[in-house]
Design a protein around this motif. Structure first.
Motif, PDB file in Angstrom:
ATOM      1  N   THR A 109       0.429  -0.822  -0.241  1.00 25.73           N
ATOM      2  CA  THR A 109      -0.223  -0.042  -0.330  1.00 25.73           C
ATOM      3  C   THR A 109       0.531   1.798   0.143  1.00 25.73           C
ATOM      4  N   LEU A 110       0.706   2.292  -0.951  1.00 24.39           N
ATOM      5  CA  LEU A 110       1.523   3.044  -1.218  1.00 24.39           C
ATOM      6  C   LEU A 110       1.021   4.268   0.248  1.00 24.39           C
ATOM      7  N   THR A 111       2.232   4.634   0.290  1.00 25.70           N
ATOM      8  CA  THR A 111       2.339   5.438   1.462  1.00 25.70           C
ATOM      9  C   THR A 111       1.036   6.441   1.754  1.00 25.70           C
ATOM     10  N   TRP A 112       1.011   7.675   0.545  1.00 25.72           N
ATOM     11  CA  TRP A 112      -0.330   8.547   0.218  1.00 25.72           C
ATOM     12  C   TRP A 112      -1.598   8.462   0.630  1.00 25.72           C
ATOM     13  N   ARG A 113      -1.859   6.325   0.356  1.00 25.37           N
ATOM     14  CA  ARG A 113      -3.304   6.045   0.375  1.00 25.37           C
ATOM     15  C   ARG A 113      -3.463   5.461   1.861  1.00 25.37           C
ATOM     16  N   LEU A 118      -0.638   6.927  10.751  1.00 23.38           N
ATOM     17  CA  LEU A 118       0.607   5.956  10.506  1.00 23.38           C
ATOM     18  C   LEU A 118       1.652   5.603   9.642  1.00 23.38           C
ATOM     19  N   SER A 119       1.550   6.731   8.429  1.00 22.13           N
ATOM     20  CA  SER A 119       2.134   7.050   7.218  1.00 22.13           C
ATOM     21  C   SER A 119       2.851   8.718   7.153  1.00 22.13           C
ATOM     22  N   LEU A 204      -0.236  13.842   1.804  1.00 20.91           N
ATOM     23  CA  LEU A 204       1.140  13.483   1.355  1.00 20.91           C
ATOM     24  C   LEU A 204       2.578  14.055   2.479  1.00 20.91           C
ATOM     25  N   HIS A 205       3.872  14.068   1.455  1.00 22.68           N
ATOM     26  CA  HIS A 205       5.128  13.516   2.633  1.00 22.68           C
ATOM     27  C   HIS A 205       6.273  14.887   1.538  1.00 22.68           C
TER      28      HIS A 205
END
Length: 487
Positions: A109-113, A118-119, A204-205
């Motif tokens: 799972t991509l971190t933006w999702r 948690l991300s 986002l990051h």
């Protein structure tokens, strides 16, 4: 310090020692006193210790049980003891697999999702969808401002003793695919008093947006500008708001998946509806790799079935070169395109397709006439006099179907075109061609009025004939009678 031999070991009735060790799975086997064979070289001189031989046992060392007398029972216990560790290993393997699956899904799972907590999300992008025309106008106006600024900087040259001094070294903006500048960042900020029906938030990051191979120049400039400002050094940038075209909002998840994908060889997950919006987002945020990936998909997906969709989007986003390619594909395969797709085109785009140099009016000319008539019925409110005469030009529509002749005459009268005027040669020529093609349908209309049972085409022709002025009805009947006499 002297060492001595251990004390007496408890033994069974037959003289064999019992288990007294504190370590599990070890049993004191026998006490040797042979100094030649079992000599402890580590002990000091004068004190020789005979070691105790140790063997492993499946029983616990604390458990004191008599020795089994029957060998069958021992074999049975050994089988159970062998099966126990196998079952435990199976259970461990199942739990490990479950953990691996959960970890794999977590990592896939991509971190933006993911959940922003948690991300460890450190930036929120708020996207507001506005009308496509308004958003694209803002984009191109900002683009024009950058060009003017670049030209003005080039003019800032002073000649001193034959030497030109450039006052704007390395301050010019990059090309169009490098994203928006600081002025555009300020212009894209939303007005607080406006109401926006479409609004999306993405957690986002910063490192994925502004650093790396797939980074965006827009976000890099945004973060650098915030860090360079003295008033914002203490509080980091946590949120930013942008206005984008409504039709491009559906392509933002695919863009973020591409930016966050760790595989450098992967391509953007584009569709026929999102390929051109992805190209616009790539220009907006300054991502060359995203633009190239969406263009590669578009080149493979551009065909007669999708050419109309691409043409409409290219016209919306003002991508002229792509629009020219789509017009050519539509012109070359005009008869293969479904009528439902052609009716969705705006009149000026339909004119571009029909007047393209790659359009072949001599191939299936009757089919072309029927399609143009159907298009005029669907776009009746959007077509004016000029557009209608361009659509029905003799170079485009070489033949007129007898079934559509009365419709074209009736449509000309509704648009206010004087069919008998000598000043408008194009309208007069179209009217003459319709009169020449109408006798067959006039005979069908007369027969249907006598018999009463008519088909769909004849019924439509009768309706169009009923709406015509009396003078034109007389002309049609006279010409039909002349043709009948000649036959």
């Amino acid at each position: 310090m002297s060492y001595s031999s251990p004390g007496p070991v408890p033994a069974y009735d037959d003289g064999s020692p019992q288990c007294v060790s504190k370590f599990p799975s070890t049993v004191a086997f026998k006490h040797f006193d042979d100094r030649k064979k079992m000599f402890n070289y580590d002990s000091p001189k004068g004190s020789i210790t005979a070691p105790i031989a140790m063997l492993t046992s499946p029983l616990s060392s604390v458990h004191r049980s008599p020795r089994p007398k029957h060998t069958d029972q021992t074999l049975f216990h050994k089988k159970e003891e062998k099966q126990a560790p196998q079952n435990s290993t199976k259970r461990r393997s199942k739990t490990c697999r479950k953990r691996q699956q959960s970890c794999s899904t977590h990592h896939d799972t991509l971190t933006w999702r993911m959940n922003p907590n948690l991300s460890l999300s450190d930036f929120t992008l708020c996207v507001i969808g506005i009308e496509d025309s308004e958003a694209i106008h803002k984009h191109f106006s900002g683009k024009e401002k950058r060009r003017q600024k670049k030209r003005s900087k080039r003019r800032e040259k002073w000649m001193v003793e034959g030497l030109y001094l450039d006052m704007s070294q390395s301050e010019d903006s990059e090309d169009d695919c490098n994203g928006s500048t600081e002025d555009d960042i300020q212009n894209n900020e939303t007005q607080p008093n406006r109401n926006y029906p479409m609004k999306e938030r993405y957690h986002l990051h910063k490192v994925n947006l502004a650093v790396g191979l797939r980074s965006c120049d827009f976000f890099a400039r945004l973060f650098q500008k915030h860090m360079s400002s003295s008033s914002c050094n203490d509080r980091p940038l946590r949120e930013h708001t942008l206005e984008l075209p409504k039709s491009s909002l559906q392509a933002i998840p695919a863009m973020l998946d591409y930016l966050y994908d760790p595989d450098p060889t992967s391509q953007v997950n584009a569709t026929s509806e999102s390929a051109i919006p992805l190209r616009h987002l790539a220009k907006q945020f300054g991502n060359r790799l995203l633009f190239d990936s969406a263009t590669r998909f578009l080149q493979m997906d551009l065909k007669p079935e999708t050419a109309v969709t691409y043409l409409q989007q290219a016209e919306t986003y003002k991508q002229k070169k792509l629009a020219e390619v789509c017009v050519r594909v539509c012109a070359e395969s005009f008869t293969q395109i479904k009528m439902t797709q052609l009716c969705s085109l705006e009149p000026h785009l339909m004119v571009k397709v029909l007047h393209c140099k790659y359009f072949r009016p001599d191939i299936e000319s009757r089919n072309i006439c029927a399609k143009i008539a159907s298009y005029c019925r669907c776009q009746e409110k959007s077509i004016d006099k000029r557009m209608f005469l361009l659509l029905t030009n003799e170079n485009v529509m070489q033949d007129i179907c007898p079934e559509e002749a009365l419709f074209f005459i009736q449509f000309m009268i509704e648009l206010g075109i004087d069919v008998n005027s000598r000043s408008n040669k194009k309208a007069g020529r179209l009217y003459e061609r319709c009169i020449l093609a109408a006798p067959y349908m006039m005979q069908e209309v007369v027969n249907s009025s006598k018999q009463g049972n008519t088909g769909r085409i004849t019924k439509n022709a009768s309706c169009n004939y009923a709406k015509l002025p009396p003078q034109i009805k007389v002309q049609l009947l006279e010409f039909a009678l002349k043709q009948q006499k000649l036959l």
